[in-house]
Design a protein around this motif. Structure first.
Motif, PDB file in Angstrom:
ATOM      1  N   LEU A 198       0.817  -1.213   0.000  1.00  0.00           N
ATOM      2  CA  LEU A 198       0.000   0.000   0.000  1.00  0.00           C
ATOM      3  C   LEU A 198       0.851   1.263   0.000  1.00  0.00           C
ATOM      4  N   SER A 199       2.087   1.155   0.490  1.00  0.00           N
ATOM      5  CA  SER A 199       2.959   2.333   0.534  1.00  0.00           C
ATOM      6  C   SER A 199       3.363   2.803  -0.863  1.00  0.00           C
ATOM      7  N   ILE A 200       3.339   1.909  -1.855  1.00  0.00           N
ATOM      8  CA  ILE A 200       3.858   2.267  -3.180  1.00  0.00           C
ATOM      9  C   ILE A 200       3.028   3.371  -3.837  1.00  0.00           C
ATOM     10  N   PRO A 201       1.712   3.191  -4.043  1.00  0.00           N
ATOM     11  CA  PRO A 201       0.949   4.286  -4.669  1.00  0.00           C
ATOM     12  C   PRO A 201       0.885   5.525  -3.791  1.00  0.00           C
ATOM     13  N   ALA A 202       0.830   5.345  -2.468  1.00  0.00           N
ATOM     14  CA  ALA A 202       0.740   6.506  -1.573  1.00  0.00           C
ATOM     15  C   ALA A 202       2.013   7.340  -1.620  1.00  0.00           C
ATOM     16  N   ALA A 203       3.165   6.690  -1.614  1.00  0.00           N
ATOM     17  CA  ALA A 203       4.436   7.427  -1.633  1.00  0.00           C
ATOM     18  C   ALA A 203       4.628   8.160  -2.951  1.00  0.00           C
ATOM     19  N   LEU A 204       4.283   7.507  -4.057  1.00  0.00           N
ATOM     20  CA  LEU A 204       4.429   8.160  -5.358  1.00  0.00           C
ATOM     21  C   LEU A 204       3.477   9.349  -5.484  1.00  0.00           C
ATOM     22  N   ALA A 205       2.259   9.211  -4.953  1.00  0.00           N
ATOM     23  CA  ALA A 205       1.305  10.321  -4.985  1.00  0.00           C
ATOM     24  C   ALA A 205       1.791  11.487  -4.127  1.00  0.00           C
ATOM     25  N   ALA A 206       2.357  11.191  -2.949  1.00  0.00           N
ATOM     26  CA  ALA A 206       2.882  12.246  -2.084  1.00  0.00           C
ATOM     27  C   ALA A 206       4.040  12.970  -2.761  1.00  0.00           C
ATOM     28  N   ASN A 207       4.860  12.220  -3.489  1.00  0.00           N
ATOM     29  CA  ASN A 207       5.978  12.812  -4.208  1.00  0.00           C
ATOM     30  C   ASN A 207       5.488  13.804  -5.259  1.00  0.00           C
ATOM     31  N   VAL A 208       4.473  13.402  -6.020  1.00  0.00           N
ATOM     32  CA  VAL A 208       3.904  14.287  -7.037  1.00  0.00           C
ATOM     33  C   VAL A 208       3.294  15.522  -6.392  1.00  0.00           C
ATOM     34  N   LEU A 209       2.595  15.337  -5.264  1.00  0.00           N
ATOM     35  CA  LEU A 209       1.963  16.455  -4.564  1.00  0.00           C
ATOM     36  C   LEU A 209       2.991  17.490  -4.140  1.00  0.00           C
ATOM     37  N   LEU A 211       6.019  17.967  -5.435  1.00  0.00           N
ATOM     38  CA  LEU A 211       6.613  18.587  -6.622  1.00  0.00           C
ATOM     39  C   LEU A 211       5.687  19.650  -7.219  1.00  0.00           C
ATOM     40  N   VAL A 212       4.398  19.352  -7.280  1.00  0.00           N
ATOM     41  CA  VAL A 212       3.433  20.314  -7.821  1.00  0.00           C
ATOM     42  C   VAL A 212       3.300  21.513  -6.904  1.00  0.00           C
ATOM     43  N   ASP A 213       3.340  21.270  -5.599  1.00  0.00           N
ATOM     44  CA  ASP A 213       3.125  22.340  -4.629  1.00  0.00           C
ATOM     45  C   ASP A 213       4.326  23.276  -4.518  1.00  0.00           C
ATOM     46  N   ASP A 214       5.539  22.718  -4.357  1.00  0.00           N
ATOM     47  CA  ASP A 214       6.709  23.540  -4.042  1.00  0.00           C
ATOM     48  C   ASP A 214       7.936  23.270  -4.902  1.00  0.00           C
ATOM     49  N   GLY A 215       7.926  22.233  -5.714  1.00  0.00           N
ATOM     50  CA  GLY A 215       9.172  21.828  -6.350  1.00  0.00           C
ATOM     51  C   GLY A 215      10.024  21.058  -5.354  1.00  0.00           C
ATOM     52  N   VAL A 216      11.279  20.825  -5.686  1.00  0.00           N
ATOM     53  CA  VAL A 216      12.178  20.087  -4.796  1.00  0.00           C
ATOM     54  C   VAL A 216      12.661  21.019  -3.686  1.00  0.00           C
ATOM     55  N   PRO A 217      12.293  20.748  -2.430  1.00  0.00           N
ATOM     56  CA  PRO A 217      12.687  21.640  -1.335  1.00  0.00           C
ATOM     57  C   PRO A 217      14.015  21.242  -0.698  1.00  0.00           C
ATOM     58  N   ALA A 218      14.560  22.135   0.107  1.00  0.00           N
ATOM     59  CA  ALA A 218      15.685  21.891   1.016  1.00  0.00           C
ATOM     60  C   ALA A 218      17.052  21.859   0.335  1.00  0.00           C
ATOM     61  N   ILE A 219      17.223  21.032  -0.709  1.00  0.00           N
ATOM     62  CA  ILE A 219      18.518  20.924  -1.370  1.00  0.00           C
ATOM     63  C   ILE A 219      18.329  21.021  -2.878  1.00  0.00           C
ATOM     64  N   SER A 220      19.411  21.065  -3.621  1.00  0.00           N
ATOM     65  CA  SER A 220      19.329  21.234  -5.066  1.00  0.00           C
ATOM     66  C   SER A 220      18.669  20.018  -5.714  1.00  0.00           C
ATOM     67  N   PRO A 221      18.091  20.183  -6.907  1.00  0.00           N
ATOM     68  CA  PRO A 221      17.453  19.043  -7.587  1.00  0.00           C
ATOM     69  C   PRO A 221      18.385  17.857  -7.800  1.00  0.00           C
TER      70      PRO A 221
END
Length: 271
Positions: A198-209, A211-221
């Motif tokens: 169950l973690s697989i689709p949830a983690a990928l969705a959180a990653n997209v969220l 990226l759409v919201d803020d881009g890559v935070p904290a460190i360089s891409p």
């Protein structure tokens, strides 16, 4: 500290903690704050972003189960959704939908919450939620229910909703979902398998969220990509050993212990 080294360290932390019933998100966020000086909000978003690496680890480790689930898609019908042969597919679909229902509001709450926290309060919050996760696990271990062979719709809704709430730092996704499955009568190994799938689709969705919201935070891409790659490799190398360890060691006590230290350390920082 050199950004490449930071990326490697963060990838190692995520790759190991994701499989334990402690909050990898909370742990990574604290490390990000300590190493980069990022705000709690930025650190938490990066911790969510980094889950993409361990999602790839889970996909590789459970590739046989994932292939089986995908083969069931053409023959899936609502009236036979939770028959033995299709129960895993139905569980994953319904639980993922339930995760979205609770996870999106929790993400908005997360943004409002961590923006108002100081560093010490953030550490204390993570610690307090770890303690609660540990107590939930302890309760789950103490309750004996009739064994279940396959998941049903109630398992999917309950576990999916709890997984959505685990977007909050300090709430262990694996610890909470496994505890819920244990409380519903599933045995330990099956609970771990369902939780990690169950973690697989949830983690990928959180990653997209993120990226759409803020881009890559904290460190360089480029460093962020390296951190994801390291977490994927470390996660794949450690998942088997850590799953075996979880079967034997009472990690509810680990949650309570680390959480108590977090509350104490955060209180000292606030003072």
């Amino acid at each position: 500290m050199n950004e490449t080294l930071i990326a490697v360290l963060l990838g190692v932390v995520q790759g190991i903690l994701e499989w334990l019933p402690v909050s990898s998100e909370g742990g990574v966020a604290i490390v990000v704050t300590g190493l980069t000086g990022a705000s709690p909000a930025v650190a938490t978003r990066f911790a969510l972003f980094l889950h993409a690496g361990t999602a790839l680890s889970a996909l590789a480790y459970y590739r046989g189960e994932v292939a089986t689930v995908l083969r069931e898609v053409p023959s899936w019908r609502p009236r036979t959704a939770f028959d033995r042969d299709r129960a895993d597919l139905s569980f994953l679909v319904l639980a993922t939908l339930a995760t979205g229902v609770t996870g999106l509001p929790a993400y908005v709450l997360l943004d409002a919450l961590v923006n108002d926290l100081t560093g010490g309060a953030f550490v204390a919050l993570v610690g307090g939620l770890l303690v609660l996760t540990g107590l939930l696990q302890r309760f789950a271990e103490s309750v004996a229910l009739d064994p279940r062979a396959t998941p049903d719709w109630l398992d999917a809704v309950l576990v999916g909703a709890l997984q959505g709430l685990a977007i909050l730092p300090g709430v262990s996704r694996s610890g909470t979902t496994v505890s819920a499955l244990l409380l519903r009568g599933h045995e330990g190994e099956s609970s771990l398998r369902l939780s990690f799938l169950l973690s697989i689709p949830a983690a990928l969705a959180a990653n997209v969220l993120v990226l759409v919201d803020d881009g890559v935070p904290a460190i360089s891409p480029s460093a962020a990509v390296l951190a994801v790659a390291v977490s994927a490799v470390v996660g794949y190398l450690t998942v088997g050993a850590l799953v075996a360890l979880v079967r034997r060691v009472p990690f509810w006590a680990v949650c309570v212990g680390f959480g108590s230290l977090g509350v104490f350390g955060g209180a000292l920082l606030i003072v």
